[in-house]
Structure formats: C-alpha cells, structure tokens
Design an enzyme around this catalytic site. Structure first.
Site, PDB file in Angstrom:
ATOM      1  N   HIS A   1       0.859  -1.192   0.000  1.00  0.00           N
ATOM      2  CA  HIS A   1       0.000   0.000   0.000  1.00  0.00           C
ATOM      3  C   HIS A   1       0.890   1.233   0.000  1.00  0.00           C
ATOM      4  CE1 HIS A   1      -3.777   2.187   1.604  1.00  0.00           C
ATOM      5  NE2 HIS A   1      -2.820   3.113   1.523  1.00  0.00           N
TER       6      HIS A   1
ATOM      7  N   HIS B   1       1.624   5.297  -2.263  1.00  0.00           N
ATOM      8  CA  HIS B   1       1.048   6.371  -3.083  1.00  0.00           C
ATOM      9  C   HIS B   1       2.194   6.997  -3.882  1.00  0.00           C
ATOM     10  CE1 HIS B   1      -2.990   6.528  -1.117  1.00  0.00           C
ATOM     11  NE2 HIS B   1      -2.309   6.022  -0.108  1.00  0.00           N
TER      12      HIS B   1
ATOM     13  N   GLU C   1      -9.956   5.708   8.451  1.00  0.00           N
ATOM     14  CA  GLU C   1      -8.695   6.351   8.832  1.00  0.00           C
ATOM     15  C   GLU C   1      -9.014   7.585   9.664  1.00  0.00           C
ATOM     16  OE1 GLU C   1      -4.473   7.758   6.801  1.00  0.00           O
ATOM     17  OE2 GLU C   1      -6.198   7.339   5.528  1.00  0.00           O
TER      18      GLU C   1
ATOM     19  N   ASP D   1       2.697   3.227   2.908  1.00  0.00           N
ATOM     20  CA  ASP D   1       1.754   4.312   2.675  1.00  0.00           C
ATOM     21  C   ASP D   1       2.469   5.491   2.015  1.00  0.00           C
ATOM     22  OD1 ASP D   1      -0.803   5.308   2.580  1.00  0.00           O
ATOM     23  OD2 ASP D   1      -0.960   5.787   4.686  1.00  0.00           O
ATOM     24  N   ASN D   2       2.382   6.660   2.578  1.00  0.00           N
ATOM     25  CA  ASN D   2       2.892   7.862   1.930  1.00  0.00           C
ATOM     26  C   ASN D   2       4.376   8.072   2.201  1.00  0.00           C
ATOM     27  OD1 ASN D   2      -0.081   8.195   2.715  1.00  0.00           O
ATOM     28  ND2 ASN D   2       0.170   9.676   1.083  1.00  0.00           N
TER      29      ASN D   2
END
Length: 452
Positions: free
Chosen positions: A88, A90, A241, A338-339
């Site tokens: 996961h 981005h 979230e 994630d980010n």
C-alpha cells in the site's frame, strides 16, 4: 571462553559465476515452505544454493557439500530474507513535500495540500519524475513488488493511469507494479464510475476507494461491489482512517462482501477507528471480516504521524489497528509504507525494512517477533497473487536480501544500510537517487513552496 572479536568487514562480493552458495544464513521460519529446526528466535540456520538465478537447494548449515565450482558467501549467521513487498503506497503523490508541506500535520491539512498540488502540478511529466524516484529508492532497498494507489478523480485518471501502464512495462522484471484507484464513494455516484472501472479493468488494476460513514453507505457499497463483480476486479479500500469511534465502515464492507458473495479479493487499509471501539463491537467486526475473507494492511508510520494530532498536545494514541487480535483470528495482516515525503507523511524512503522495524516498536510485534516478518513478504505476496514472492524455497527466484545482523535485536537496532540485495543471485547497485534530482521538477510548481 569468549569468542575472538573479528575486525569489521563488508558483506562479501558475489562473483559472476553461475553457481553460488550462501552459507550459515539465518532465515525466519515463517518465510520457509519446508520445515527446519529452530536455531533460536524462530530462525533456521541454513545453506542456500543458487543456480541459474534461482534457489536450487536449501539445507541445514554444514550438512551438505557445496555444489562444485560454486562461489561462496559466508553469512556468519547473518539473516537472509526474500525480497520485500510494499502492499500500500502512493507513488503518484510522493516527494511533493518541498512544495506542498502539511501546514499543521493534520489529516484535513494533508487533504487540502494534496488537492491543491494535484490540480496545479500533476502533469504526466511531474508524476513520472516523482513516481520513478520512488521506484528507484524501493529497488535499492530490496523491494520486488509494489501496489500503489493512484489519485483518480477526473481529469487526473486520464493522466496517471496511462503513465502507470508505461511504467509497469518499463519496470517489468525489476519491480512488479499493481495499481489501485483512489476516489471517494461520492465520486462514484454518477456516470464517472463506469468510465473509471472500465479504465481500471483495461489497465489490469484494482478497484479502490475511500469509505466513510454516510446515511446510504450500504447502497454505495452495493454499487462498488456490483461494478467490481461485473468486470472481475479485486477491491482495495481506504477504511476508517480516523479517531472517530462511530466510523464503522469496515463492518459494512464485510457485510456487503457476504451479501454479494463476492468472489474477488478484498483488502482494507488503515482501519484505525477499530482500535478505539468497545471490545464487543470490535469483536463483532473482526468476526465479519474473517467470515468475508478480507485481508487488512496496516500503515503504522503514516497513522502514527496523522492520528490524534492536535497543536500543543502530546498524542495519546498510536493510530494502529488491532493487529494482534486480527492475527489471532487468522485474518491476513500486512504492513506497508503508505505515503512518502508528502503532506500525509513528511518522511520515508520507500524502505520496507524501516517500515517493519518501526512497526515492531509501535505495535509491539515482538516477544516474540514470530511470524511478523511475513507481513512485509509472504502475506502481501499472497494478497497480490505473486506465488513466487515472499518465501525462500527451492525453485523461487534468488531475489534476496542479505543482512550482517544475526538476531532480531541486531536487525531492528540499525537501518541495515550495508545490506546486500541480490536479484537472480547477483548484487544490484544500491546507490540511492539524490533528492536534488527532483529540484527542477518541484521548481516548475504552480504552487508556492511551503515555508521552511
């Protein structure tokens, strides 16, 4: 008698020969298909033989002679892992922090900063430069597969998805790329939903969206599941979230999956609010998730950064979901990055070992570490449908990471920057891209650089 201290040394180089033995390597038991004895800390002490770019043999250390003419790396008890998997991410919004910093560190500010930056700057050239920078970092750290979410509100979907197809082809054989749409449930109310899912299907992607509590959430989810089923798409949701205990869309997703008898795979990310709900409510939700066959991916670094943040106040909550409780109920649980260097998380370098190391500390994934290494290798490989990834077994690609660290305390105490990454049994160049490479791209921004 104390063992004589050896002088510090780098990991041994690998020859260009066709055969290689990696001797005296500690491998997590959870990453092996065959049964081997526990040499302590649920690690096996093994010799790994490599030929033709694949693992050709696995044996207890010292029990079998090395293949004739094989080069040798003596791990001296250092750990060996399969290539890492980031389930996961981005990549399309990564590394925009210099021009789109989060003004106060909150979720709301992150949403606004990304929206403004996307609308002003996300051309194909801009996204490609930042996306590839992230891939190069992940490659150097030993990642072999990534699933990335792509911001897909119109007109961005017409820019990023064709680019994704190009990059997936260009990186084939290095990093396996999967892509997921990122839109809200409200974005899918009109005709755009049909256009988007057709684009996803034609791009070999996964249908994803952000769920939130709305009066008609069940009807909205019914449409999502119907669209996915019609086109044979798997589903990947951003879920709850938030610190709002009334955010219970995870349970609604599970009920929708059961209601539709959905045959595809379902992955739910974040699920933060579940950790704040009453035990009976959380247990009911977990039972539904297990029954529906849903997997969960936790993003501990980003959620630690965003959740429970308020100016001038120390956070009281780590933001992670019920990882131990899910694992106890045999719900597949993965960890992911994630980010990276964007308003949702201002740090990171696409290094899944860093994610694992910090997740152990944040969520107490130790005493023992046990099967948790599978959360960044074997489990995400299964979720992504990559049967050759995430395990060390005979016949698997020799895409491995060699660490000098022997025990868990050693592995998790340092960044392991000296790791040796093998692809098809040969070392790669682990030079990381310089952040200065993005200066020109970020300087062409239509948004004024963030202060500081």
């Amino acid at each position: 008698m104390a063992r004589e201290r050896a002088a510090p040394r780098a990991l041994a180089p690998v020859s260009d020969g066709p055969k290689l033995r990696i001797a005296n390597a500690r491998v997590p038991l959870c990453l092996l298909e065959d049964d081997f004895a526990d040499a302590g800390e649920q690690l096996a002490l093994l010799d790994l033989d490599i030929e033709g770019g694949r693992i050709s043999g696995i044996s207890v250390a010292g029990s079998e002679p090395a293949p004739q003419h094989a080069a040798l790396i003596d791990q001296d008890g250092g750990q060996v892992w399969p290539g890492l998997i980031d389930l996961h991410t981005h990549l399309d919004k990564g590394h925009i922090w210099p021009r789109a910093a989060n003004s106060d560190g909150t979720f709301a500010a992150a949403l606004e900063a990304v929206r403004a930056d996307r609308e002003a700057n996300w051309s194909a050239e801009d996204v490609r430069a930042r996306f590839e920078f992230g891939l190069r970092c992940a490659w150097a750290h030993g990642t072999v597969a990534i699933r990335t979410h792509l911001d897909s509100p119109p007109p961005q979907h017409r820019i990023t998805w064709p680019l994704l197809r190009d990059l997936r082809e260009e990186w084939s054989g290095r990093i396996a790329l999967q892509a997921v749409s990122l839109v809200t449930l409200d974005d899918l109310r009109g005709a755009f939903a049909e256009e988007l899912v057709d684009l996803i299907a034609n791009s070999g992607g996964v249908f994803g969206c952000v769920t939130f509590m709305a009066p008609d959430i069940d009807a909205q989810l019914d449409r999502v599941f119907a669209l996915a089923a019609e086109r044979g798409l798997d589903l990947d949701f951003h879920v709850d979230e938030t610190a709002d205990v009334h955010a219970t869309s995870l349970g609604h997703i599970a009920e929708a999956a059961l209601r539709h008898r959905f045959a595809g795979k379902i992955l739910c990310g974040h699920c933060c609010s579940l950790a704040l709900q009453e035990p009976a409510e959380a247990e009911r939700t977990l039972a539904l998730v297990r029954e529906a066959g849903i997997a969960v991916v936790s993003l501990p670094l980003c959620n630690l950064y965003l959740m429970n943040r308020a100016p001038g106040r120390t956070p009281r909550w780590r933001g992670v979901t019920l990882l131990h409780e899910m694992a106890a109920q045999s719900i597949p649980v993965a960890l992911a990055s994630d980010n990276c260097r964007d308003p949702f998380y201002g740090y990171g370098d696409h290094d899944m070992l860093e994610v694992f190391r910090e997740a152990v500390r944040i969520a107490h994934l130790d005493c023992p570490v046990g099967a948790w290494p599978a959360a960044v290798t074997r489990t995400p490989a299964e979720i992504m449908g990559l049967p050759e990834r995430g395990v060390i077994r005979v016949g698997a690609p020799a895409d491995l990471i060699l660490f000098r660290a022997r025990h868990w305390s050693e592995l998790l105490s340092r960044p392991q920057l000296e790791r040796l990454v093998l692809r098809a049994g040969r070392p790669i160049d682990r030079a990381l891209p310089d952040h200065r490479e993005l200066d020109d791209v970020l300087a062409r921004s239509s948004v004024a650089p963030a202060a500081g």
